[in-house]
Design a protein around this motif. Sequence first.
Motif, PDB file in Angstrom:
ATOM      1  N   LEU A   1      12.815 -13.668  30.443  1.00 59.21           N
ATOM      2  CA  LEU A   1      13.487 -13.600  28.998  1.00 59.21           C
ATOM      3  C   LEU A   1      12.143 -13.438  27.951  1.00 59.21           C
ATOM      4  O   LEU A   1      12.575 -12.967  26.731  1.00 59.21           O
ATOM      5  CB  LEU A   1      14.185 -14.955  28.936  1.00 59.21           C
ATOM      6  CG  LEU A   1      15.143 -15.266  27.635  1.00 59.21           C
ATOM      7  CD1 LEU A   1      16.320 -13.976  27.793  1.00 59.21           C
ATOM      8  CD2 LEU A   1      15.732 -16.377  27.346  1.00 59.21           C
ATOM      9  N   ALA A   2      10.871 -13.500  28.604  1.00 59.72           N
ATOM     10  CA  ALA A   2       9.937 -13.543  27.429  1.00 59.72           C
ATOM     11  C   ALA A   2       9.753 -12.117  26.611  1.00 59.72           C
ATOM     12  O   ALA A   2       9.313 -11.977  25.636  1.00 59.72           O
ATOM     13  CB  ALA A   2       8.553 -13.596  28.279  1.00 59.72           C
TER      14      ALA A   2
ATOM     15  N   LEU B   1      12.212 -10.500  25.901  1.00 57.72           N
ATOM     16  CA  LEU B   1      13.415 -10.307  25.005  1.00 57.72           C
ATOM     17  C   LEU B   1      12.923 -11.313  23.514  1.00 57.72           C
ATOM     18  O   LEU B   1      12.982 -10.839  22.322  1.00 57.72           O
ATOM     19  CB  LEU B   1      14.815 -11.051  25.134  1.00 57.72           C
ATOM     20  CG  LEU B   1      16.255 -10.694  24.477  1.00 57.72           C
ATOM     21  CD1 LEU B   1      16.258  -8.920  24.277  1.00 57.72           C
ATOM     22  CD2 LEU B   1      17.257 -11.156  25.185  1.00 57.72           C
ATOM     23  N   ILE B   2      12.332 -12.135  23.845  1.00 61.60           N
ATOM     24  CA  ILE B   2      11.645 -13.309  22.832  1.00 61.60           C
ATOM     25  C   ILE B   2      10.553 -12.279  21.977  1.00 61.60           C
ATOM     26  O   ILE B   2      10.305 -12.241  20.905  1.00 61.60           O
ATOM     27  CB  ILE B   2      11.038 -14.425  23.263  1.00 61.60           C
ATOM     28  CG1 ILE B   2      12.233 -15.497  23.953  1.00 61.60           C
ATOM     29  CG2 ILE B   2      10.346 -15.272  22.247  1.00 61.60           C
ATOM     30  CD1 ILE B   2      11.755 -16.661  24.853  1.00 61.60           C
ATOM     31  N   ALA B   3       9.717 -11.590  22.859  1.00 59.96           N
ATOM     32  CA  ALA B   3       8.650 -10.769  22.103  1.00 59.96           C
ATOM     33  C   ALA B   3       9.067  -9.612  21.256  1.00 59.96           C
ATOM     34  O   ALA B   3       8.659  -9.421  20.250  1.00 59.96           O
ATOM     35  CB  ALA B   3       7.696 -10.231  23.131  1.00 59.96           C
ATOM     36  N   ALA B   4      10.362  -9.058  21.669  1.00 58.53           N
ATOM     37  CA  ALA B   4      11.014  -8.167  20.917  1.00 58.53           C
ATOM     38  C   ALA B   4      11.518  -8.540  19.694  1.00 58.53           C
ATOM     39  O   ALA B   4      11.280  -8.040  18.617  1.00 58.53           O
ATOM     40  CB  ALA B   4      11.874  -7.397  21.742  1.00 58.53           C
ATOM     41  N   HIS B   5      11.983  -9.792  19.809  1.00 59.36           N
ATOM     42  CA  HIS B   5      12.769 -10.353  18.664  1.00 59.36           C
ATOM     43  C   HIS B   5      11.881 -10.786  17.767  1.00 59.36           C
ATOM     44  O   HIS B   5      11.734 -10.728  16.453  1.00 59.36           O
ATOM     45  CB  HIS B   5      13.608 -11.539  18.990  1.00 59.36           C
ATOM     46  CG  HIS B   5      15.056 -11.057  19.445  1.00 59.36           C
ATOM     47  ND1 HIS B   5      16.039 -11.614  19.148  1.00 59.36           N
ATOM     48  CD2 HIS B   5      15.355  -9.900  19.979  1.00 59.36           C
ATOM     49  CE1 HIS B   5      17.234 -11.156  19.703  1.00 59.36           C
ATOM     50  NE2 HIS B   5      16.610  -9.964  20.418  1.00 59.36           N
ATOM     51  N   THR B   6      10.568 -11.088  18.077  1.00 59.42           N
ATOM     52  CA  THR B   6       9.652 -11.704  17.448  1.00 59.42           C
ATOM     53  C   THR B   6       8.944 -10.734  16.567  1.00 59.42           C
ATOM     54  O   THR B   6       8.641 -10.751  15.179  1.00 59.42           O
ATOM     55  CB  THR B   6       8.461 -12.565  18.097  1.00 59.42           C
ATOM     56  OG1 THR B   6       8.884 -13.442  18.781  1.00 59.42           O
ATOM     57  CG2 THR B   6       7.266 -12.844  17.383  1.00 59.42           C
ATOM     58  N   ALA B   7       8.578  -9.490  16.965  1.00 61.03           N
ATOM     59  CA  ALA B   7       8.123  -8.346  16.532  1.00 61.03           C
ATOM     60  C   ALA B   7       8.982  -7.706  15.392  1.00 61.03           C
ATOM     61  O   ALA B   7       8.446  -7.398  14.340  1.00 61.03           O
ATOM     62  CB  ALA B   7       7.950  -7.167  17.501  1.00 61.03           C
ATOM     63  N   PHE B   8      10.309  -7.881  15.618  1.00 62.78           N
ATOM     64  CA  PHE B   8      11.220  -7.339  14.732  1.00 62.78           C
ATOM     65  C   PHE B   8      11.320  -8.522  13.464  1.00 62.78           C
ATOM     66  O   PHE B   8      11.815  -8.134  12.281  1.00 62.78           O
ATOM     67  CB  PHE B   8      12.404  -7.189  15.061  1.00 62.78           C
ATOM     68  CG  PHE B   8      13.551  -6.360  14.453  1.00 62.78           C
ATOM     69  CD1 PHE B   8      13.225  -5.156  13.853  1.00 62.78           C
ATOM     70  CD2 PHE B   8      14.515  -7.109  14.022  1.00 62.78           C
ATOM     71  CE1 PHE B   8      14.231  -4.627  12.962  1.00 62.78           C
ATOM     72  CE2 PHE B   8      15.639  -6.539  13.077  1.00 62.78           C
ATOM     73  CZ  PHE B   8      15.575  -5.413  12.684  1.00 62.78           C
TER      74      PHE B   8
ATOM     75  N   LYS C   1      16.869  -6.166  26.815  1.00 65.16           N
ATOM     76  CA  LYS C   1      17.462  -7.170  27.824  1.00 65.16           C
ATOM     77  C   LYS C   1      17.326  -6.479  29.315  1.00 65.16           C
ATOM     78  O   LYS C   1      17.789  -5.343  29.506  1.00 65.16           O
ATOM     79  CB  LYS C   1      18.862  -7.791  27.421  1.00 65.16           C
ATOM     80  CG  LYS C   1      19.787  -6.844  27.491  1.00 65.16           C
ATOM     81  CD  LYS C   1      21.267  -7.292  26.951  1.00 65.16           C
ATOM     82  CE  LYS C   1      22.415  -6.299  27.197  1.00 65.16           C
ATOM     83  NZ  LYS C   1      22.551  -6.068  28.635  1.00 65.16           N
ATOM     84  N   ALA C   2      17.276  -7.293  30.381  1.00 63.76           N
ATOM     85  CA  ALA C   2      17.317  -7.047  31.605  1.00 63.76           C
ATOM     86  C   ALA C   2      19.084  -7.598  31.990  1.00 63.76           C
ATOM     87  O   ALA C   2      19.553  -7.997  31.154  1.00 63.76           O
ATOM     88  CB  ALA C   2      16.457  -7.945  32.386  1.00 63.76           C
TER      89      ALA C   2
END
Length: 281
Positions: free
Chosen positions: A153-154, A156-163, A232-233
């Motif tokens: 899940l990291a 997805l968290i990294a992608a949301h953080t960047a956005f 997401k996977a």
Amino acid sequence: MADPLSTGVGGAGERRAKRFSVQTMPGFTIMAALCFIALYAPLFPMVFYSFNAGESIAVWQGFSWRWYESAWGNELVKDVTIRSLVVACFASAIATTLATLAALGTTRTEAFKGQTFIYVIINQPLMVPEIVTGVALLVFFAMIKVATGYTGLAYLIAAHTAFCIPFAYLPIRARLEGMDKTLEAAAADLYATPFQAFRRITLPLMAPGIVAGAMLAFVISLDDVVITELVKAAGQDTLPTYMLGQLRRAITPEINAISTALLAITVVLLTAIFFLTRKKE
């Protein structure tokens, strides 16, 4: 007897002194009303039919809490909701921390060469279409997955953080720019160290902006679909992507109920942001 010339000049000066207000322009009220109707009119049928007793989303068959109870008892809905909250909490916390550091670095210093370029870089996700950001993150994370074999899940968290960083950055920066720097200078004159001045002066004053930025980042992360769908996977659906999948199969008022609950959460958080960031008289 008053001098007509001076009176005329004074009257013209008073007329020139009146500040321009767009609210006084002809048609402003009508245009504002049309904008609000276009934005919010589609929400009312969704909320209304979330209380429909029948399975139709367009034919009223009586009032019922049936679909809210159905969503509450749906284990899959609970799983994707928990996942959405976990991702949103981590992403908003990391994004707010990074945005706070960026805001301090771009506002509590003297103007320097390249400052505008830094603003552009930080706000880049706001200007680039979200699908472009999503594809870029998909390719970047795919390379890391191939190299490491990790698919958790990291990503997805990294992608949301960047956005979410620019969404958190804007209210924090606005709060810092509205603060009086003389308070920090006075603390330095009283022999406070830079850390003491930050902890006792800067941080408490900028706290409302930080909270507002965190709330805004949380809402953006919670509601995101495009980037989540691309990054997401398997088995990592969030609540918005789950709803999108359900809409492709069959539409029931349960989706209306879930959407209404998300709308209520968003309204509460945005109202809190408004009260935190508004200027006190």
